[in-house]
Design a protein around this motif. Sequence first.
Motif, PDB file in Angstrom:
ATOM      1  N   ALA A   7       0.889  -1.152  -0.112  1.00  0.00           N
ATOM      2  CA  ALA A   7       0.039  -0.072   0.002  1.00  0.00           C
ATOM      3  C   ALA A   7       1.065   1.411   0.042  1.00  0.00           C
ATOM      4  CB  ALA A   7      -0.787   0.005   1.129  1.00  0.00           C
ATOM      5  N   ALA A   8       2.008   1.432   0.723  1.00  0.00           N
ATOM      6  CA  ALA A   8       2.759   2.323   0.777  1.00  0.00           C
ATOM      7  C   ALA A   8       3.435   2.732  -0.430  1.00  0.00           C
ATOM      8  CB  ALA A   8       3.917   2.377   1.673  1.00  0.00           C
ATOM      9  N   ALA A   9       3.777   1.755  -1.445  1.00  0.00           N
ATOM     10  CA  ALA A   9       4.339   1.662  -2.494  1.00  0.00           C
ATOM     11  C   ALA A   9       3.366   2.542  -3.688  1.00  0.00           C
ATOM     12  CB  ALA A   9       4.934   0.381  -3.070  1.00  0.00           C
ATOM     13  N   VAL A  10       2.114   2.100  -3.475  1.00  0.00           N
ATOM     14  CA  VAL A  10       1.129   2.534  -4.251  1.00  0.00           C
ATOM     15  C   VAL A  10       0.697   3.834  -3.827  1.00  0.00           C
ATOM     16  CG1 VAL A  10      -1.567   2.454  -4.858  1.00  0.00           C
ATOM     17  CG2 VAL A  10       0.063   0.417  -4.894  1.00  0.00           C
ATOM     18  N   LEU A  11       0.749   4.279  -2.625  1.00  0.00           N
ATOM     19  CA  LEU A  11       0.522   5.734  -2.251  1.00  0.00           C
ATOM     20  C   LEU A  11       1.514   6.430  -2.739  1.00  0.00           C
ATOM     21  CD1 LEU A  11      -1.176   5.167   1.404  1.00  0.00           C
ATOM     22  CD2 LEU A  11      -2.326   5.988  -0.923  1.00  0.00           C
ATOM     23  N   PHE A  12       2.927   6.161  -2.495  1.00  0.00           N
ATOM     24  CA  PHE A  12       4.072   6.696  -3.043  1.00  0.00           C
ATOM     25  C   PHE A  12       3.907   7.154  -4.618  1.00  0.00           C
ATOM     26  CE2 PHE A  12       8.376   6.695  -4.719  1.00  0.00           C
ATOM     27  CZ  PHE A  12       8.767   8.025  -4.289  1.00  0.00           C
ATOM     28  N   ALA A  13       3.374   6.332  -5.202  1.00  0.00           N
ATOM     29  CA  ALA A  13       3.224   6.536  -6.736  1.00  0.00           C
ATOM     30  C   ALA A  13       2.118   7.274  -7.025  1.00  0.00           C
ATOM     31  CB  ALA A  13       3.036   5.148  -7.479  1.00  0.00           C
ATOM     32  N   PHE A  20       8.755  15.300 -10.101  1.00  0.00           N
ATOM     33  CA  PHE A  20      10.158  14.631 -10.513  1.00  0.00           C
ATOM     34  C   PHE A  20      10.278  13.397 -10.241  1.00  0.00           C
ATOM     35  CE2 PHE A  20      11.367  16.871  -6.738  1.00  0.00           C
ATOM     36  CZ  PHE A  20      12.177  15.942  -5.883  1.00  0.00           C
ATOM     37  N   LEU A  21       9.667  12.516  -8.972  1.00  0.00           N
ATOM     38  CA  LEU A  21       9.727  11.693  -8.444  1.00  0.00           C
ATOM     39  C   LEU A  21       9.068  10.544  -9.026  1.00  0.00           C
ATOM     40  CD1 LEU A  21       9.893  12.503  -4.637  1.00  0.00           C
ATOM     41  CD2 LEU A  21      11.924  11.677  -6.116  1.00  0.00           C
ATOM     42  N   PHE A  22       8.147  10.939  -9.872  1.00  0.00           N
ATOM     43  CA  PHE A  22       6.952  10.073 -10.675  1.00  0.00           C
ATOM     44  C   PHE A  22       7.838   8.863 -11.402  1.00  0.00           C
ATOM     45  CE2 PHE A  22       3.824   8.722 -13.711  1.00  0.00           C
ATOM     46  CZ  PHE A  22       2.854   8.130 -12.812  1.00  0.00           C
ATOM     47  N   GLU A  23       8.774   9.066 -12.044  1.00  0.00           N
ATOM     48  CA  GLU A  23       9.555   7.842 -12.630  1.00  0.00           C
ATOM     49  C   GLU A  23      10.143   6.951 -11.743  1.00  0.00           C
ATOM     50  OE1 GLU A  23      12.068   8.915 -15.881  1.00  0.00           O
ATOM     51  OE2 GLU A  23      11.017  10.520 -16.700  1.00  0.00           O
ATOM     52  N   LEU A  24      10.588   7.416 -10.702  1.00  0.00           N
ATOM     53  CA  LEU A  24      11.160   6.586  -9.737  1.00  0.00           C
ATOM     54  C   LEU A  24      10.104   5.883  -8.735  1.00  0.00           C
ATOM     55  CD1 LEU A  24      13.451   5.750  -7.760  1.00  0.00           C
ATOM     56  CD2 LEU A  24      12.858   7.643  -6.214  1.00  0.00           C
ATOM     57  N   ALA A  25       8.866   6.405  -8.506  1.00  0.00           N
ATOM     58  CA  ALA A  25       7.771   5.955  -7.932  1.00  0.00           C
ATOM     59  C   ALA A  25       7.429   4.887  -9.072  1.00  0.00           C
ATOM     60  CB  ALA A  25       6.780   6.741  -7.784  1.00  0.00           C
ATOM     61  N   MET A  26       7.202   4.969 -10.266  1.00  0.00           N
ATOM     62  CA  MET A  26       6.712   4.032 -11.016  1.00  0.00           C
ATOM     63  C   MET A  26       7.726   2.729 -11.116  1.00  0.00           C
ATOM     64  SD  MET A  26       3.873   4.448 -12.447  1.00  0.00           S
ATOM     65  CE  MET A  26       3.375   5.187 -10.750  1.00  0.00           C
ATOM     66  N   LYS A  27       8.849   2.875 -11.178  1.00  0.00           N
ATOM     67  CA  LYS A  27       9.839   1.934 -11.115  1.00  0.00           C
ATOM     68  C   LYS A  27       9.713   1.065  -9.480  1.00  0.00           C
ATOM     69  CE  LYS A  27      13.360   4.106 -14.071  1.00  0.00           C
ATOM     70  NZ  LYS A  27      14.578   4.978 -14.159  1.00  0.00           N
ATOM     71  N   VAL A  28       9.857   1.821  -8.752  1.00  0.00           N
ATOM     72  CA  VAL A  28       9.436   1.096  -7.256  1.00  0.00           C
ATOM     73  C   VAL A  28       8.326   0.331  -7.151  1.00  0.00           C
ATOM     74  CG1 VAL A  28       8.704   1.597  -4.930  1.00  0.00           C
ATOM     75  CG2 VAL A  28      10.766   2.796  -5.726  1.00  0.00           C
ATOM     76  N   LEU A  29       7.104   0.966  -7.737  1.00  0.00           N
ATOM     77  CA  LEU A  29       5.944   0.232  -7.868  1.00  0.00           C
ATOM     78  C   LEU A  29       6.060  -1.148  -8.752  1.00  0.00           C
ATOM     79  CD1 LEU A  29       2.892   0.552  -6.931  1.00  0.00           C
ATOM     80  CD2 LEU A  29       2.483   1.604  -9.006  1.00  0.00           C
ATOM     81  N   LEU A  30       6.781  -1.075  -9.884  1.00  0.00           N
ATOM     82  CA  LEU A  30       6.894  -2.300 -10.772  1.00  0.00           C
ATOM     83  C   LEU A  30       7.472  -3.335  -9.942  1.00  0.00           C
ATOM     84  CD1 LEU A  30       6.469  -3.610 -13.448  1.00  0.00           C
ATOM     85  CD2 LEU A  30       8.816  -2.594 -14.147  1.00  0.00           C
ATOM     86  N   ILE A  31       8.729  -3.043  -9.189  1.00  0.00           N
ATOM     87  CA  ILE A  31       9.410  -3.818  -8.423  1.00  0.00           C
ATOM     88  C   ILE A  31       8.714  -4.387  -7.216  1.00  0.00           C
ATOM     89  CG2 ILE A  31      11.550  -3.943  -6.877  1.00  0.00           C
ATOM     90  CD1 ILE A  31      12.705  -1.885  -8.614  1.00  0.00           C
ATOM     91  N   VAL A  32       7.941  -3.503  -6.646  1.00  0.00           N
ATOM     92  CA  VAL A  32       6.944  -3.910  -5.430  1.00  0.00           C
ATOM     93  C   VAL A  32       5.958  -4.888  -6.082  1.00  0.00           C
ATOM     94  CG1 VAL A  32       5.343  -3.354  -3.793  1.00  0.00           C
ATOM     95  CG2 VAL A  32       7.397  -2.224  -3.927  1.00  0.00           C
TER      96      VAL A  32
END
Length: 82
Positions: A7-13, A20-32
Amino acid sequence: MAGLTYAAAVLFAAFTARTFLFELAMKVLLIVWIISIIHAFKTRAEYLIRLEAVYRIKREDMNELREELKNEQAPYIPNRNF
């Protein structure tokens, strides 16, 4: 704990959209997301064992209740005097 992490990963995204953090958030979301799939397969066997135990307990309780009800109920004798 795993659910909170996912849930934290989804909320972060969600909260980093249009930043500017959106690309990082999408990568984190994909990994999670990939990790959550692996986690689901690893915990499936334990879940099925626990589920079977719960159903077995419920089945035993239901059988005990049926026996109690059989013993409590007196045969029905209709009253013939009107």
